[in-house]
Motif scaffolding. Structure first.
Motif, PDB file in Angstrom:
ATOM      1  N   UNK A  38      -8.701  -1.622 -13.257  1.00 46.71           N
ATOM      2  CA  UNK A  38      -8.125  -3.055 -13.164  1.00 46.71           C
ATOM      3  C   UNK A  38      -8.117  -3.481 -14.773  1.00 46.71           C
ATOM      4  N   UNK A  39      -8.840  -3.254 -15.566  1.00 50.83           N
ATOM      5  CA  UNK A  39      -8.659  -3.557 -17.006  1.00 50.83           C
ATOM      6  C   UNK A  39      -7.235  -3.135 -17.493  1.00 50.83           C
ATOM      7  N   UNK A  90      10.678  -9.465  -2.580  1.00 51.46           N
ATOM      8  CA  UNK A  90      10.938  -8.071  -3.125  1.00 51.46           C
ATOM      9  C   UNK A  90      10.548  -7.722  -4.550  1.00 51.46           C
ATOM     10  N   UNK A  91      10.785  -8.690  -5.399  1.00 48.36           N
ATOM     11  CA  UNK A  91      10.396  -8.687  -6.880  1.00 48.36           C
ATOM     12  C   UNK A  91       8.798  -8.800  -7.013  1.00 48.36           C
ATOM     13  N   UNK A  92       8.212  -9.571  -6.176  1.00 52.28           N
ATOM     14  CA  UNK A  92       6.910  -9.579  -6.242  1.00 52.28           C
ATOM     15  C   UNK A  92       6.180  -8.405  -5.977  1.00 52.28           C
ATOM     16  N   UNK A  93       6.667  -7.777  -4.656  1.00 48.65           N
ATOM     17  CA  UNK A  93       6.142  -6.424  -4.215  1.00 48.65           C
ATOM     18  C   UNK A  93       6.277  -5.311  -5.163  1.00 48.65           C
ATOM     19  N   UNK A  94       7.462  -5.410  -5.861  1.00 44.17           N
ATOM     20  CA  UNK A  94       7.957  -4.200  -6.863  1.00 44.17           C
ATOM     21  C   UNK A  94       7.136  -4.413  -8.125  1.00 44.17           C
ATOM     22  N   UNK A  95       6.743  -5.840  -8.438  1.00 50.28           N
ATOM     23  CA  UNK A  95       6.091  -5.946  -9.582  1.00 50.28           C
ATOM     24  C   UNK A  95       4.489  -5.415  -9.407  1.00 50.28           C
ATOM     25  N   UNK A  96       4.094  -5.720  -8.249  1.00 46.54           N
ATOM     26  CA  UNK A  96       2.326  -5.379  -7.740  1.00 46.54           C
ATOM     27  C   UNK A  96       2.434  -3.819  -7.914  1.00 46.54           C
ATOM     28  N   UNK A  97       3.577  -3.205  -7.202  1.00 50.15           N
ATOM     29  CA  UNK A  97       3.603  -1.590  -7.134  1.00 50.15           C
ATOM     30  C   UNK A  97       3.824  -1.175  -8.561  1.00 50.15           C
ATOM     31  N   UNK A  98       4.524  -1.622  -9.282  1.00 51.02           N
ATOM     32  CA  UNK A  98       4.798  -1.178 -10.747  1.00 51.02           C
ATOM     33  C   UNK A  98       3.451  -1.432 -11.648  1.00 51.02           C
ATOM     34  N   UNK A  99       2.991  -2.586 -11.294  1.00 47.16           N
ATOM     35  CA  UNK A  99       1.629  -2.666 -12.428  1.00 47.16           C
ATOM     36  C   UNK A  99       0.600  -1.855 -11.850  1.00 47.16           C
ATOM     37  N   UNK A 100       0.539  -1.730 -10.463  1.00 47.27           N
ATOM     38  CA  UNK A 100      -0.562  -0.707 -10.183  1.00 47.27           C
ATOM     39  C   UNK A 100      -0.161   0.795 -10.913  1.00 47.27           C
ATOM     40  N   UNK A 101       0.976   1.194 -10.633  1.00 45.96           N
ATOM     41  CA  UNK A 101       1.235   2.459 -11.258  1.00 45.96           C
ATOM     42  C   UNK A 101       1.267   2.492 -12.776  1.00 45.96           C
ATOM     43  N   UNK A 102       1.600   1.423 -13.498  1.00 43.55           N
ATOM     44  CA  UNK A 102       1.430   1.365 -14.840  1.00 43.55           C
ATOM     45  C   UNK A 102       0.005   1.571 -15.053  1.00 43.55           C
ATOM     46  N   UNK A 103      -0.727   0.644 -14.491  1.00 39.92           N
ATOM     47  CA  UNK A 103      -2.466   0.678 -14.734  1.00 39.92           C
ATOM     48  C   UNK A 103      -2.913   2.079 -14.567  1.00 39.92           C
ATOM     49  N   UNK A 104      -2.657   2.819 -13.396  1.00 37.79           N
ATOM     50  CA  UNK A 104      -3.031   4.050 -13.175  1.00 37.79           C
ATOM     51  C   UNK A 104      -2.659   5.027 -14.407  1.00 37.79           C
ATOM     52  N   UNK A 105      -1.493   5.131 -14.839  1.00 39.77           N
ATOM     53  CA  UNK A 105      -0.947   5.913 -15.731  1.00 39.77           C
ATOM     54  C   UNK A 105      -1.632   5.727 -17.339  1.00 39.77           C
ATOM     55  N   UNK A 106      -1.782   4.389 -17.450  1.00 36.43           N
ATOM     56  CA  UNK A 106      -2.554   4.017 -18.938  1.00 36.43           C
ATOM     57  C   UNK A 106      -3.786   4.376 -18.643  1.00 36.43           C
ATOM     58  N   UNK A 107      -4.576   4.320 -17.587  1.00 40.38           N
ATOM     59  CA  UNK A 107      -6.067   4.478 -17.561  1.00 40.38           C
ATOM     60  C   UNK A 107      -6.271   6.072 -17.619  1.00 40.38           C
ATOM     61  N   UNK A 108      -5.222   6.900 -16.933  1.00 42.52           N
ATOM     62  CA  UNK A 108      -5.287   8.269 -17.052  1.00 42.52           C
ATOM     63  C   UNK A 108      -4.756   8.781 -18.342  1.00 42.52           C
TER      64      UNK A 108
END
Length: 73
Positions: free
Chosen positions: A11-12, A34-52
């Motif tokens: 989350x951080x 569709x932009x909002x959905x893509x932004x949500x998906x991309x944000x979660x993916x980026x957060x996961x990558x940055x966390x790991x």
């Protein structure tokens, strides 16, 4: 549940980068659901990558340094 625990861990990172991702996608694709959905998906993916790749190694380094400082005293 496990899903909410994982979302809590990332989350951080998501908080730090979601706005940048949303703004850039809006500039590229315009406004729309569709932009909002893509932004949500991309944000979660980026957060996961940055966390790991960043947060987990730094937590390990913090533990290592803390243990070394404790053993010195």
């Amino acid at each position: 549940s496990k899903l909410f625990c994982h979302l809590g861990y990332i989350s951080y990172s998501g908080y730090l980068f979601h706005w940048l991702i949303m703004i850039k996608l809006k500039q590229l694709l315009g406004s729309g659901i569709s932009t909002v959905a893509l932004a949500l998906f991309t944000s979660v993916l980026a957060a996961l990558i940055i966390y790991k790749l960043i947060e987990v190694p730094f937590h390990g380094l913090k533990t290592l340094l803390t243990n070394k400082l404790i053993s010195v005293n």
